[in-house]
Motif scaffolding. Sequence first.
Motif, PDB file in Angstrom:
ATOM      1  N   ASN A 259      -9.833   1.040  -6.709  1.00 33.09           N
ATOM      2  CA  ASN A 259     -10.561   0.798  -5.477  1.00 33.09           C
ATOM      3  C   ASN A 259      -9.566   0.876  -4.323  1.00 33.09           C
ATOM      4  O   ASN A 259      -8.762  -0.031  -4.107  1.00 33.09           O
ATOM      5  CB  ASN A 259     -11.214  -0.588  -5.540  1.00 33.09           C
ATOM      6  N   GLU A 260      -9.634   1.988  -3.593  1.00 29.02           N
ATOM      7  CA  GLU A 260      -8.628   2.275  -2.567  1.00 29.02           C
ATOM      8  C   GLU A 260      -8.676   1.273  -1.422  1.00 29.02           C
ATOM      9  O   GLU A 260      -7.642   0.900  -0.869  1.00 29.02           O
ATOM     10  CB  GLU A 260      -8.826   3.685  -1.981  1.00 29.02           C
ATOM     11  N   SER A 261      -9.870   0.849  -1.044  1.00 29.46           N
ATOM     12  CA  SER A 261      -9.928  -0.014   0.138  1.00 29.46           C
ATOM     13  C   SER A 261      -9.475  -1.436  -0.186  1.00 29.46           C
ATOM     14  O   SER A 261      -8.981  -2.143   0.686  1.00 29.46           O
ATOM     15  CB  SER A 261     -11.316   0.000   0.768  1.00 29.46           C
TER      16      SER A 261
ATOM     17  N   TRP B 263       1.266   1.019  -4.600  1.00 29.94           N
ATOM     18  CA  TRP B 263      -0.074   1.508  -4.987  1.00 29.94           C
ATOM     19  C   TRP B 263       0.026   2.847  -5.727  1.00 29.94           C
ATOM     20  O   TRP B 263      -0.619   3.073  -6.736  1.00 29.94           O
ATOM     21  CB  TRP B 263      -0.951   1.606  -3.736  1.00 29.94           C
ATOM     22  N   GLN B 264       0.868   3.721  -5.205  1.00 31.15           N
ATOM     23  CA  GLN B 264       1.026   5.028  -5.852  1.00 31.15           C
ATOM     24  C   GLN B 264       1.625   4.875  -7.249  1.00 31.15           C
ATOM     25  O   GLN B 264       1.172   5.504  -8.216  1.00 31.15           O
ATOM     26  CB  GLN B 264       1.910   5.942  -4.986  1.00 31.15           C
TER      27      GLN B 264
ATOM     28  N   LYS C  50      -1.039   3.609  -9.637  1.00 29.52           N
ATOM     29  CA  LYS C  50      -2.005   4.645 -10.047  1.00 29.52           C
ATOM     30  C   LYS C  50      -1.350   5.635 -11.007  1.00 29.52           C
ATOM     31  O   LYS C  50      -1.929   6.003 -12.025  1.00 29.52           O
ATOM     32  CB  LYS C  50      -2.545   5.369  -8.804  1.00 29.52           C
TER      33      LYS C  50
ATOM     34  N   LYS D 117       0.821  -1.204   0.000  1.00 32.27           N
ATOM     35  CA  LYS D 117       0.000   0.000   0.000  1.00 32.27           C
ATOM     36  C   LYS D 117       0.865   1.269   0.000  1.00 32.27           C
ATOM     37  O   LYS D 117       0.588   2.221  -0.726  1.00 32.27           O
ATOM     38  CB  LYS D 117      -0.890  -0.024   1.255  1.00 32.27           C
TER      39      LYS D 117
ATOM     40  N   LEU E 222      -7.237  -2.070  -2.728  1.00 36.26           N
ATOM     41  CA  LEU E 222      -5.999  -1.947  -3.520  1.00 36.26           C
ATOM     42  C   LEU E 222      -6.142  -2.719  -4.829  1.00 36.26           C
ATOM     43  O   LEU E 222      -5.348  -3.601  -5.158  1.00 36.26           O
ATOM     44  CB  LEU E 222      -4.777  -2.448  -2.754  1.00 36.26           C
TER      45      LEU E 222
END
Length: 420
Positions: free
Chosen positions: A87-89, A71-72, A75, A67, A91
């Motif tokens: 979907n952030e929650s 994740w960054q 994106k 995360k 990942l």
Amino acid sequence: MSHTLGPEHRPHQQVAWDNQKRFNILVWHRRAGKTVYSIKWLLKHVLSCELDNPRGAYLAPQYKQAKNVAWQYLKDYSREIPGATFNESELRADYPGGAQIRLLGAAEPDALRGIYLDATVCDEMAQFAPRAWTEVINPALSDRHGKALMIGTVFGMANQFYEFYRDADAKAHWYSQLLTVNDTDAVDAEELERLKLDMSEAEFSQEMLCDWNAAVKGSYYGAQMTAAVNDGRITAVPHDPDLQCITSWDLGMADSTVIVVWQKLGSGELRAIDCLEFQNTGLADIVHELSDRPYLYSDHILPHDAKVRELGTGKSRVEVLRSLGINPTIAKMAHVQDGINATRGLLPRVWFDKDKCFKLVEALKTYRSTWNDENQVFNKTPAHTWESHYADAVRYFALMEHSTGNQWSEPLQYNEAGIR
Ligand SMILES: Nc1ncnc2c1ncn2[C@@H]1O[C@H](COP(=O)(O)OP(=O)(O)OP(=O)(O)O)[C@@H](O)[C@H]1O
Ligand SMILES: [Mg+2]
């Protein structure tokens, strides 16, 4: 695909990219661009997959690491793709046409059970529990002949990352590459000098020079085990039938039990001649296995909690062992830190059999405390990893040696040559 999402490859990344096969194992120094490369690789393989609804997964040792870093990148590099959603929650990134990429922690690989994978990344794989690959990731790749990228820095030799790297050359469909800081231009000369000053020699060897033998960061016995390697004390140490054997046990409740077999010379020299590991095995089978070996036992050292009566049976493990014909000695109760100090004092006298005690040696090299990200310090308590069972078995032995001035055991018989 010539164009890749994300930044242009650095030269060393380009080499790995151009030579890739179905399975890729890349041993790269710290800051070489492993995570950046991982995400670019994953995006390429998932988005160019011609099968329906391609699936990709990126795994870091812990969910939080996935995360915080990957994740960054995912994106950012997906931005060029119209219609990509995040979907952030969970990942999870979804792409038009049905492709999907998920980020996970290898500590909870079961989230992948039951799904197929077309491409998967194992980032910092040396820190994965072996079952993540064996039980979960590898089977998920087989339905659709998925690809894998295993990437990381070195972390001792007792892990799949090392084994896969070691064996890759002999296997079809595997590509391997090891890059030290001298093989890339990722860290400039001035910065390298600074790192050399800030890091211990062992740390620098491990993190920057990809030295499989280096003691790992935060390890309790790194210095002592480096000395053992340098002194040539990790070698063939055969069982001497003229000497009795002492065992020291770490008794697992639900997980693994480790037993180290020692021989002791009058000079104070100690020999770790064998080491047994059991998973979910009852005491009767353990005792059976011990008696099958050609050793004459003088003592069995058990941890203090072996005296505790279990609720289910009303019997302690000491009592069970006695009923099986073993009369154990209980190590004195002591703080873990005292045991660690005692072990540090003991290790300079120990010779290890390089084959039978391979895992023990690796465990002692990598037994470590946990890192506290928030405060940027090592925690006081050891990490509860597979290594800790091995280290604990040695710790109980060290405590006995320490508390009794080496005189706790029945007098041992020495061979003709006597004290060596
Ligand atoms: N191809 C590239 N182009 C530009 N910058 C890059 C490239 N690859 C990596 N970097 C940059 O280099 C730095 C390290 O990258 P990354 O986090 O991928 O390295 P790492 O090997 O995973 O590091 P660590 O060992 O700390 O996990 C980051 O600032 C990243 O943005
Ligand atoms: Mg990284």
